[in-house]
Design a protein around this motif. Structure first.
Motif, PDB file in Angstrom:
ATOM      1  N   GLN A  78       0.837  -1.211   0.000  1.00 37.78           N
ATOM      2  CA  GLN A  78       0.000   0.000   0.000  1.00 37.78           C
ATOM      3  C   GLN A  78       0.866   1.254   0.000  1.00 37.78           C
ATOM      4  OE1 GLN A  78      -2.251   0.755   3.608  1.00 37.78           O
ATOM      5  NE2 GLN A  78      -3.961   1.554   2.411  1.00 37.78           N
ATOM      6  N   ARG A  79       1.868   1.280   0.865  1.00 37.94           N
ATOM      7  CA  ARG A  79       2.771   2.440   0.964  1.00 37.94           C
ATOM      8  C   ARG A  79       3.475   2.713  -0.356  1.00 37.94           C
ATOM      9  NH1 ARG A  79       7.871   0.979   4.033  1.00 37.94           N
ATOM     10  NH2 ARG A  79       8.299   0.176   1.943  1.00 37.94           N
ATOM     11  N   ASP A  80       3.881   1.646  -1.044  1.00 39.04           N
ATOM     12  CA  ASP A  80       4.638   1.785  -2.281  1.00 39.04           C
ATOM     13  C   ASP A  80       3.778   1.857  -3.538  1.00 39.04           C
ATOM     14  OD1 ASP A  80       6.844   1.634  -0.595  1.00 39.04           O
ATOM     15  OD2 ASP A  80       7.262  -0.467  -1.048  1.00 39.04           O
ATOM     16  N   GLY A  81       2.453   1.922  -3.366  1.00 39.58           N
ATOM     17  CA  GLY A  81       1.549   2.020  -4.515  1.00 39.58           C
ATOM     18  C   GLY A  81       1.510   0.749  -5.341  1.00 39.58           C
ATOM     19  N   ARG A  82       1.625  -0.420  -4.698  1.00 37.30           N
ATOM     20  CA  ARG A  82       1.676  -1.694  -5.413  1.00 37.30           C
ATOM     21  C   ARG A  82       0.439  -2.565  -5.178  1.00 37.30           C
ATOM     22  NH1 ARG A  82       8.006  -3.280  -4.433  1.00 37.30           N
ATOM     23  NH2 ARG A  82       8.824  -1.664  -5.778  1.00 37.30           N
TER      24      ARG A  82
END
Length: 99
Positions: A94-98
């Motif tokens: 989620q943090r890395d936009g994945r």
């Protein structure tokens, strides 16, 4: 998600597709020969957490879990054979936009 009717505290082991690819690459080296392994992330995620991540309503519950191991798999053997998750948890994804 509400149709699942699972307890909100029930946890699932998840895995990102990047880590499935990494496990396949490791298997192609022969490191997994003769072994049956589970490819999972490093931290199980509760149904309630998944609902929060995808902004879906899910009611909390104070009732005890009937089977806390439902949906869980042990990835320890794979780690001892050289696997390291590139996306360790759903929160990293989620943090890395994945997601």
């Amino acid at each position: 998600m509400a149709n699942w009717k699972w307890h909100p505290a029930q946890t699932l082991d998840l895995v990102h597709h990047r880590d499935i690819a990494a496990a396949v690459e490791l298997a192609l080296t022969g490191a997994l020969d003769g072994h049956t392994v589970n490819v999972v992330d490093e931290s199980p995620t509760s149904i309630y957490e998944i609902a929060q991540i995808v902004s879906a309503p899910y009611e909390p519950s104070a009732e005890p879990l009937d089977d806390p191991w439902k949906g869980r798999a042990d990835g320890a053997l794979l780690r001892t054979l050289g696997f390291t998750a590139t996306v360790p948890t759903v929160y990293h994804a989620q943090r890395d936009g994945r997601l």
